[in-house]
Write a protein that holds these residues in place. Structure first.
Motif, PDB file in Angstrom:
ATOM      1  N   SER A   1      -8.759   4.230   8.801  1.00 23.33           N
ATOM      2  CA  SER A   1      -9.502   4.642   7.068  1.00 23.33           C
ATOM      3  C   SER A   1      -8.352   3.823   5.869  1.00 23.33           C
ATOM      4  O   SER A   1      -8.404   2.986   5.448  1.00 23.33           O
ATOM      5  CB  SER A   1      -9.071   5.854   7.222  1.00 23.33           C
ATOM      6  N   GLU A   2      -6.556   3.755   6.930  1.00 29.85           N
ATOM      7  CA  GLU A   2      -5.517   3.635   5.647  1.00 29.85           C
ATOM      8  C   GLU A   2      -5.286   1.407   6.496  1.00 29.85           C
ATOM      9  O   GLU A   2      -5.314   0.957   4.732  1.00 29.85           O
ATOM     10  CB  GLU A   2      -4.570   4.258   6.222  1.00 29.85           C
ATOM     11  N   SER A   3      -6.055   1.521   7.054  1.00 29.58           N
ATOM     12  CA  SER A   3      -5.862   0.202   7.197  1.00 29.58           C
ATOM     13  C   SER A   3      -7.326  -0.875   6.639  1.00 29.58           C
ATOM     14  O   SER A   3      -7.134  -1.645   6.257  1.00 29.58           O
ATOM     15  CB  SER A   3      -6.140   0.033   8.846  1.00 29.58           C
ATOM     16  N   GLU A   4      -8.260   0.093   6.606  1.00 28.68           N
ATOM     17  CA  GLU A   4      -9.586  -0.341   6.007  1.00 28.68           C
ATOM     18  C   GLU A   4      -9.349  -1.104   4.773  1.00 28.68           C
ATOM     19  O   GLU A   4      -9.489  -1.614   3.726  1.00 28.68           O
ATOM     20  CB  GLU A   4     -10.712   0.271   6.693  1.00 28.68           C
ATOM     21  N   HIS A   5      -9.129   0.200   4.190  1.00 28.03           N
ATOM     22  CA  HIS A   5      -8.222   0.581   2.353  1.00 28.03           C
ATOM     23  C   HIS A   5      -7.647  -0.568   2.477  1.00 28.03           C
ATOM     24  O   HIS A   5      -7.445  -1.400   1.256  1.00 28.03           O
ATOM     25  CB  HIS A   5      -8.090   1.791   2.396  1.00 28.03           C
ATOM     26  N   ALA A   6      -6.952  -0.618   2.739  1.00 29.06           N
ATOM     27  CA  ALA A   6      -5.279  -1.193   2.709  1.00 29.06           C
ATOM     28  C   ALA A   6      -5.608  -3.373   2.780  1.00 29.06           C
ATOM     29  O   ALA A   6      -5.777  -4.120   1.979  1.00 29.06           O
ATOM     30  CB  ALA A   6      -3.798  -1.789   3.270  1.00 29.06           C
ATOM     31  N   MET A   7      -7.105  -3.491   3.813  1.00 35.84           N
ATOM     32  CA  MET A   7      -6.995  -5.059   3.940  1.00 35.84           C
ATOM     33  C   MET A   7      -8.203  -4.830   2.709  1.00 35.84           C
ATOM     34  O   MET A   7      -8.709  -6.023   2.179  1.00 35.84           O
ATOM     35  CB  MET A   7      -7.934  -4.603   4.817  1.00 35.84           C
ATOM     36  N   LYS A   8      -8.932  -4.379   2.376  1.00 32.17           N
ATOM     37  CA  LYS A   8      -9.895  -4.252   1.175  1.00 32.17           C
ATOM     38  C   LYS A   8      -8.897  -4.982  -0.066  1.00 32.17           C
ATOM     39  O   LYS A   8      -8.991  -5.314  -0.896  1.00 32.17           O
ATOM     40  CB  LYS A   8     -10.161  -2.887   1.185  1.00 32.17           C
ATOM     41  N   LYS A   9      -7.860  -3.766  -0.293  1.00 33.09           N
ATOM     42  CA  LYS A   9      -7.088  -4.643  -1.416  1.00 33.09           C
ATOM     43  C   LYS A   9      -7.079  -5.775  -1.415  1.00 33.09           C
ATOM     44  O   LYS A   9      -6.884  -6.237  -1.889  1.00 33.09           O
ATOM     45  CB  LYS A   9      -5.625  -3.581  -1.363  1.00 33.09           C
TER      46      LYS A   9
END
Length: 154
Positions: free
Chosen positions: A92-100
């Motif tokens: 979940s944090e990986s997806e959030h970071a990639m979206k940023k």
């Protein structure tokens, strides 16, 4: 005129630039490499495949990060940050970071329908990849400083 950037100017430069330079040190080797990044006020987010940069940060998480904006020799801004590398393993944090990261890159992309900032890792820009090992990480910024030079055009 030479001067120091205040914290508001430092944060603005970090929020608006696309490419920074990441400095690492491990096993007697100093390395500086350009990276696409996103900054949220506390963390610098970036991604990479396994290699010298990731191996160095895993061995020594203390890093340096530099970003600049150069109009010409007499009009520029530069920020240097120090911080700690943290590999992101939570999906979940990986997806959030990639979206940023993607959101910071998208304004600079081609108008082509299939253009996206995945760097060939995946076919859809919102995916983080399943076939290539992509390592998403953040740098907890612990110190920042900035300088500038400004000379009005005559």
């Amino acid at each position: 005129m030479l001067g120091e950037l205040n914290m508001e100017m430092i944060n603005e430069l970090l929020r608006t630039q696309l490419i920074g330079r990441l400095g690492t040190y491990a096993d007697g080797v100093v390395s500086i490499v350009p990276v696409n990044f996103s900054y949220d006020g506390a963390y610098i987010y970036a991604h990479s495949q396994r290699g010298l940069k990731i191996n160095s940060m895993r061995k020594n998480p203390n890093v340096c990060f530099e970003v600049d904006k150069i109009e010409n020799l007499f009009n520029w801004q530069c920020v240097v940050c120090w911080g700690m590398f943290e590999e992101i393993t939570d999906i979940s944090e990986s997806e959030h970071a990639m979206k940023k990261i993607i959101q910071s890159i998208e304004p600079y992309l081609s108008e082509a329908e299939n253009a996206h900032p995945s760097h060939g890792i995946v076919d859809v820009s919102s995916e983080i990849g399943t076939t290539t090992e992509i390592i998403i990480y953040k740098i907890k910024v612990t110190k920042k400083t900035g300088r500038f030079e400004y000379r009005a055009s005559s």
